[in-house]
Scaffold this motif. Structure first.
Motif, mmCIF file in Angstrom:
data_model
loop_
_atom_site.group_PDB
_atom_site.id
_atom_site.type_symbol
_atom_site.label_atom_id
_atom_site.label_comp_id
_atom_site.label_asym_id
_atom_site.label_seq_id
_atom_site.Cartn_x
_atom_site.Cartn_y
_atom_site.Cartn_z
ATOM 1 N N TYR A 122 0.834 -1.200 0.000
ATOM 2 C CA TYR A 122 0.000 0.000 0.000
ATOM 3 C C TYR A 122 0.872 1.255 0.000
ATOM 4 O O TYR A 122 0.627 2.198 -0.757
ATOM 5 C CB TYR A 122 -0.938 -0.038 1.210
ATOM 6 N N PRO A 133 -3.602 3.230 -5.188
ATOM 7 C CA PRO A 133 -4.035 2.019 -4.482
ATOM 8 C C PRO A 133 -5.274 1.435 -5.173
ATOM 9 O O PRO A 133 -6.150 2.167 -5.638
ATOM 10 C CB PRO A 133 -4.375 2.523 -3.079
ATOM 11 N N HIS A 137 -5.443 -3.738 -2.894
ATOM 12 C CA HIS A 137 -4.673 -3.218 -1.753
ATOM 13 C C HIS A 137 -5.554 -3.135 -0.510
ATOM 14 O O HIS A 137 -5.152 -3.562 0.577
ATOM 15 C CB HIS A 137 -4.102 -1.825 -2.055
ATOM 16 N N PHE A 138 -6.754 -2.585 -0.682
ATOM 17 C CA PHE A 138 -7.638 -2.417 0.469
ATOM 18 C C PHE A 138 -8.160 -3.754 0.983
ATOM 19 O O PHE A 138 -8.343 -3.938 2.189
ATOM 20 C CB PHE A 138 -8.776 -1.448 0.142
ATOM 21 N N LEU A 141 -5.296 -4.972 3.051
ATOM 22 C CA LEU A 141 -5.190 -4.174 4.276
ATOM 23 C C LEU A 141 -6.261 -4.552 5.286
ATOM 24 O O LEU A 141 -5.981 -4.678 6.483
ATOM 25 C CB LEU A 141 -5.289 -2.682 3.962
ATOM 26 N N THR A 154 -2.284 5.631 6.131
ATOM 27 C CA THR A 154 -2.241 6.572 5.002
ATOM 28 C C THR A 154 -1.614 7.892 5.431
ATOM 29 O O THR A 154 -0.795 8.464 4.691
ATOM 30 C CB THR A 154 -3.664 6.794 4.445
#
Length: 186
Positions: A122, A133, A137-138, A141, A154
């Protein structure tokens, strides 16, 4: 090669000198980057407060991971000063030197946990101006961080981008904090 240097006799306000005193106590010397930021005292004070908020004990992101992220962002941005200082900090926080040496290839290394890999991937996507992103990526995460931690992650990445781009642009040189700091990579 430094683009701008601060004269040794530059007069800083008392509150900036207080920060310098603390740096000298922590690192053995005042950070050259801080001397540059200190020339704009109000900006420096705000920057120091933001850093303190991001690097606090109660952060949902553990100290070694915060430092790994700052090293990787600094590598990408070509900030040799930041790689030097942040490598010193991450080793002081107990990270294995082998892991530090492998940071540029974290995604292929068995030394990194899935949590670290998600955060570092990320960080790379946020830092590289040619990328953004992705939903992947999320997805990665969210396996390891809640939304508040992702917001803080972030913010940490954005802060390190600010810091490393400032230092790289002004040619702030490493101060020799870490003799095994990984090389910068654009």
């Amino acid at each position: 090669m430094p683009v701008i240097t601060t004269p040794p006799d530059h007069r800083f306000p008392w509150y900036v000198r207080l920060f310098f005193w603390n740096q000298k106590r922590r690192y053995g010397s005042v950070l050259e980057s801080a001397r540059l930021w200190g020339r704009t005292p109000k900006v420096f004070a705000a920057l120091a407060l933001l850093y303190g908020a991001l690097d606090r004990r109660t952060s949902p992101i553990e100290p070694p991971l915060r430092s790994l992220i700052t090293v990787r962002v600094s590598q990408i941005n070509g900030c040799r000063f930041c790689v030097d200082l942040n490598s010193f900090i991450v080793l002081r926080r107990g990270l294995d030197p082998e892991k530090l040496a492998a940071i540029a290839e974290f995604d292929k290394s068995p030394l990194f946990s899935e949590r670290e890999k998600a955060a570092l991937a990320y960080a790379e996507a946020v830092t590289d101006s040619g990328r953004h992103p992705t939903s992947e990526h999320f997805e990665q995460l969210r396996r390891h961080f809640d939304d508040d931690a992702i917001i803080e992650l972030t913010a940490l990445i954005a802060f390190q981008n600010l810091s490393s781009k400032f230092n790289a642009a002004l040619g702030v040189e490493p101060q020799g904090f870490c003799n095994i700091a990984p090389k910068t990579k654009a």
